[in-house]
Scaffold this active site. Structure first.
Site, mmCIF file in Angstrom:
data_model
loop_
_atom_site.group_PDB
_atom_site.id
_atom_site.type_symbol
_atom_site.label_atom_id
_atom_site.label_comp_id
_atom_site.label_asym_id
_atom_site.label_seq_id
_atom_site.Cartn_x
_atom_site.Cartn_y
_atom_site.Cartn_z
ATOM 1 C CG HIS A 11 0.436 3.930 3.940
ATOM 2 N ND1 HIS A 11 0.834 5.244 3.898
ATOM 3 C CD2 HIS A 11 -0.831 3.967 4.461
ATOM 4 C CE1 HIS A 11 -0.126 6.005 4.379
ATOM 5 N NE2 HIS A 11 -1.143 5.255 4.718
ATOM 6 C CD GLU A 30 4.259 6.073 3.321
ATOM 7 O OE1 GLU A 30 3.470 5.408 2.616
ATOM 8 O OE2 GLU A 30 3.958 7.192 3.780
ATOM 9 C CG ASN A 62 1.126 4.708 -0.310
ATOM 10 O OD1 ASN A 62 0.437 4.200 0.577
ATOM 11 N ND2 ASN A 62 2.210 5.404 -0.051
ATOM 12 C CG ASP A 117 0.538 5.706 12.520
ATOM 13 O OD1 ASP A 117 -0.449 6.052 13.202
ATOM 14 O OD2 ASP A 117 0.459 5.382 11.336
HETATM 15 P P1 PGA Z 1 -7.597 7.369 6.044
HETATM 16 O O1 PGA Z 1 -6.075 6.911 6.119
HETATM 17 O O2 PGA Z 1 -8.337 6.478 6.981
HETATM 18 O O3 PGA Z 1 -7.596 8.786 6.490
HETATM 19 O O4 PGA Z 1 -8.026 7.188 4.622
HETATM 20 C C1 PGA Z 1 -5.766 5.555 6.025
HETATM 21 C C2 PGA Z 1 -4.273 5.366 5.982
HETATM 22 O O5 PGA Z 1 -3.563 6.215 5.420
HETATM 23 O O6 PGA Z 1 -3.800 4.340 6.498
#
Ligand code: PGA
Length: 240
Positions: free
Chosen positions: A137, A142, A135, A67
């Site tokens: 995702h 999302e 959450n 992304d």
């Molecule tokens: P993080 O993010 O590795 O910074 O915890 C993971 C994500 O949001 O997929």
């Protein structure tokens, strides 16, 4: 899903590197699906260190990233293209033209989604590395994202904006939109490696491993993948 629980972040990263290294050892021209975020940094450090010592070569490797924030490009140190260069690509012998990421600065974001989707259809990931959001995702898919989704523009969830605000000077600076691989693009990978560490991921990890398979928890779709491995530390595994 195969589940590996490690004592801490460093051993999670070490195990993850063993998995990635095995894929490259088998196919030195593999396609690696890569993620940003703080979770894979230990893995990337190991990839960089080993390559720097003359170990694994990335000369024939191609990478695709999950992304990118809308509106940000390589000139912004908050962009994911910048993150990938700084934390990984600049330390590998990979050819820059073999690293692919959606262009967040494209004038027509929908056209950019179509271009990136077509590119992904032509190069299936041999392994896809994932983190997980608090959450549930994966990438920027999302809660509520259809399992059939392909590359698309998303409005980031409030919880994601809050989680990611730590990486920006102010919460208002976090972009509200992003381009992301869809769940279908992720599920196409031959092998999936999802990493999680820290107590704030425990609930999401529980949904990933033993919750109902539901679009309300995007990561739960991985229960349907034939070759998915979760590597997480004890804190993230607290609820499974
Ligand atoms: P993080 O993010 O590795 O910074 O915890 C993971 C994500 O949001 O997929």
């Amino acid at each position: 899903m195969k589940v590996i629980i490690t004592k801490d972040y460093e051993s999670m990263s070490e195990k993850a590197y063993e998995e990635v290294r095995a894929v490259i050892a088998e196919n030195p021209a593999a396609v690696l699906g890569l993620a940003t975020g703080t979770t894979p940094l230990g893995l990337y450090r190991r990839m960089a260190d080993d390559c720097g010592r003359g170990g694994i070569s990335y000369k024939k490797i191609r990478t695709v990233n999950l992304d990118e924030y809308a509106g940000l490009g390589a000139d912004s140190d908050q962009s994911y293209v910048y993150f990938m260069r700084k934390n990984l690509f600049d330390h590998l012998d990979i050819l820059p033209e073999n690293t692919f990421i959606a262009n967040g600065k494209a004038e027509d974001l929908e056209a950019e989604c179509a271009r990136y989707n077509a590119l992904l259809e032509g190069m299936r990931q041999d392994i896809q590395v994932l983190g997980i959001g608090s959450n549930g995702h994966i990438a920027f898919n999302e809660p509520g994202t259809p399992f059939s989704s392909t590359v698309h523009v998303v409005d980031l969830a409030e919880s994601t904006i809050r989680d990611n605000a730590r990486l920006f000077a102010r919460e208002e600076d976090v972009p509200r939109k992003a381009i992301t691989m869809g769940l279908k693009n992720i599920m196409r990978a031959k092998k999936i490696l999802i990493l999680a560490n820290g107590a704030n991921k425990a609930r999401a990890v529980c949904g990933l491993v033993k919750g109902e398979v539901t679009e309300a928890v995007p990561a739960s779709v991985l229960q349907l993948h034939p070759d998915c491995t979760l590597i997480c530390d004890r804190d993230a595994a607290a609820m499974i």
